[in-house]
Design a protein around this motif. Structure first.
Motif, PDB file in Angstrom:
ATOM      1  N   UNK A  39      15.950  -8.534  -5.468  1.00  0.00           N
ATOM      2  CA  UNK A  39      14.369  -8.102  -4.170  1.00  0.00           C
ATOM      3  C   UNK A  39      14.577  -9.421  -3.599  1.00  0.00           C
ATOM      4  N   UNK A  40      14.329 -10.110  -4.056  1.00  0.00           N
ATOM      5  CA  UNK A  40      13.278 -11.510  -3.731  1.00  0.00           C
ATOM      6  C   UNK A  40      13.941 -11.753  -2.257  1.00  0.00           C
ATOM      7  N   UNK A  41      15.035 -11.861  -2.271  1.00  0.00           N
ATOM      8  CA  UNK A  41      15.794 -12.075  -0.930  1.00  0.00           C
ATOM      9  C   UNK A  41      15.337 -10.720   0.100  1.00  0.00           C
ATOM     10  N   UNK A  42      14.945  -9.850  -0.604  1.00  0.00           N
ATOM     11  CA  UNK A  42      14.986  -8.369   0.400  1.00  0.00           C
ATOM     12  C   UNK A  42      13.651  -9.267   1.016  1.00  0.00           C
ATOM     13  N   UNK A  43      12.599  -9.491  -0.218  1.00  0.00           N
ATOM     14  CA  UNK A  43      11.236  -9.388   0.481  1.00  0.00           C
ATOM     15  C   UNK A  43      10.463 -10.395   0.490  1.00  0.00           C
ATOM     16  N   UNK A  44      10.956 -11.625   0.390  1.00  0.00           N
ATOM     17  CA  UNK A  44      10.586 -12.817   0.325  1.00  0.00           C
ATOM     18  C   UNK A  44      11.034 -13.184   2.210  1.00  0.00           C
ATOM     19  N   UNK A  45      12.241 -12.953   2.689  1.00  0.00           N
ATOM     20  CA  UNK A  45      12.729 -13.530   3.703  1.00  0.00           C
ATOM     21  C   UNK A  45      12.468 -13.295   4.643  1.00  0.00           C
ATOM     22  N   UNK A  46      11.538 -13.772   5.553  1.00  0.00           N
ATOM     23  CA  UNK A  46      10.570 -13.232   7.174  1.00  0.00           C
ATOM     24  C   UNK A  46      11.614 -13.467   7.941  1.00  0.00           C
ATOM     25  N   UNK A  47      13.192 -13.835   7.850  1.00  0.00           N
ATOM     26  CA  UNK A  47      13.696 -12.634   8.197  1.00  0.00           C
ATOM     27  C   UNK A  47      14.537 -10.828   8.457  1.00  0.00           C
ATOM     28  N   UNK A  48      13.809 -10.800   7.645  1.00  0.00           N
ATOM     29  CA  UNK A  48      14.340 -10.220   7.074  1.00  0.00           C
ATOM     30  C   UNK A  48      15.584  -8.637   7.232  1.00  0.00           C
ATOM     31  N   UNK A  49      16.218  -9.225   6.521  1.00  0.00           N
ATOM     32  CA  UNK A  49      17.708  -9.328   5.865  1.00  0.00           C
ATOM     33  C   UNK A  49      17.515  -7.719   5.982  1.00  0.00           C
ATOM     34  N   UNK A  50      18.945  -6.187   5.763  1.00  0.00           N
ATOM     35  CA  UNK A  50      19.177  -5.372   5.478  1.00  0.00           C
ATOM     36  C   UNK A  50      20.042  -5.643   4.481  1.00  0.00           C
ATOM     37  N   UNK A  51      19.568  -4.646   2.996  1.00  0.00           N
ATOM     38  CA  UNK A  51      19.895  -4.551   1.763  1.00  0.00           C
ATOM     39  C   UNK A  51      21.690  -4.958   1.976  1.00  0.00           C
ATOM     40  N   UNK A  52      22.403  -4.077   3.020  1.00  0.00           N
ATOM     41  CA  UNK A  52      23.527  -4.253   2.716  1.00  0.00           C
ATOM     42  C   UNK A  52      24.655  -5.703   3.375  1.00  0.00           C
ATOM     43  N   UNK A  53      24.207  -6.026   4.383  1.00  0.00           N
ATOM     44  CA  UNK A  53      24.920  -7.169   4.600  1.00  0.00           C
ATOM     45  C   UNK A  53      24.445  -8.663   3.349  1.00  0.00           C
ATOM     46  N   UNK A  54      23.290  -8.270   2.824  1.00  0.00           N
ATOM     47  CA  UNK A  54      22.647  -9.403   1.364  1.00  0.00           C
ATOM     48  C   UNK A  54      23.318  -9.170   0.766  1.00  0.00           C
ATOM     49  N   UNK A  55      23.681  -7.869   0.355  1.00  0.00           N
ATOM     50  CA  UNK A  55      24.619  -7.726  -0.749  1.00  0.00           C
ATOM     51  C   UNK A  55      25.547  -8.326   0.039  1.00  0.00           C
ATOM     52  N   UNK A  56      26.733  -7.780   0.977  1.00  0.00           N
ATOM     53  CA  UNK A  56      28.138  -8.720   1.228  1.00  0.00           C
ATOM     54  C   UNK A  56      28.001 -10.194   1.796  1.00  0.00           C
ATOM     55  N   UNK A  57      26.924 -10.656   1.990  1.00  0.00           N
ATOM     56  CA  UNK A  57      27.033 -12.669   2.184  1.00  0.00           C
ATOM     57  C   UNK A  57      26.744 -12.750   0.561  1.00  0.00           C
ATOM     58  N   UNK A  58      25.775 -12.846  -0.271  1.00  0.00           N
ATOM     59  CA  UNK A  58      26.253 -13.136  -1.872  1.00  0.00           C
ATOM     60  C   UNK A  58      27.431 -12.609  -2.322  1.00  0.00           C
ATOM     61  N   UNK A  59      27.855 -11.965  -1.760  1.00  0.00           N
ATOM     62  CA  UNK A  59      29.198 -11.661  -2.805  1.00  0.00           C
ATOM     63  C   UNK A  59      30.202 -12.848  -2.309  1.00  0.00           C
TER      64      UNK A  59
END
Length: 161
Positions: A39-59
């Motif tokens: 959640x902090x990645x989603x809400x605090x990054x100034x670039x605005x990453x989409x949740x599906x992309x974030x999930x994939x990249x974290x994996x």
């Protein structure tokens, strides 16, 4: 084992983390001063990453050994992501990228303040910064000085100007 395009060291580095979002995630963990939740990645990054992309990249970053994930002791349903030693050793690369951008890409003064501190501090400051990241992410003893505090002070000064 994953199929590699070639054995070129630059290619292998790019295959480990070489897309925009992976570098942004690593940047946010390095310069954010703490371990982070999804959640902090989603809400605090100034670039605005989409949740599906974030999930994939974290994996991907976890699978490649650049991040670890562990339960958040303060919240039963949350996990925290941390840098590994391999990711911490990317600090010089991030410092060089920031320095290059200062000279060639016309970044904002405010958002380049931390990169300028790293550039001016050189390898000695990079080592201190890596030691501080080892404290935050790996639980090693805290260093005597805080590179993060110096970078934050420069950022705040640039915002006040």
């Amino acid at each position: 084992m994953r199929l590699r395009r070639s054995g070129c060291p630059i290619n292998l580095t790019l295959e480990s983390f070489g897309d925009r979002w992976s570098l942004i995630i690593l940047r946010d963990l390095m310069f954010g001063g703490r371990r982070r939740s999804f959640r902090s990645f989603l809400t605090e990054s100034i670039e605005g990453i989409a949740s599906n992309i974030l999930s994939d990249r974290l994996q991907r970053l976890t699978a490649s050994g650049l991040l670890t994930r562990a339960p958040d002791p303060s919240h039963k349903q949350r996990v925290l992501y941390s840098l590994t030693e391999s990711a911490i050793e990317l600090v010089p690369l991030m410092a060089f990228m920031g320095s290059w951008s200062i000279r060639h890409a016309q970044p904002s003064i405010e958002l380049s303040a931390r990169a300028k501190v790293l550039e001016d501090g050189g390898p000695q400051l990079w080592t201190e910064f890596m030691d501080e990241l080892r404290h935050i992410h790996l639980g090693l003893p805290a260093p005597q000085t805080s590179a993060l505090a110096a970078m934050q002070k420069a950022y705040e000064a640039s915002m006040a100007s």
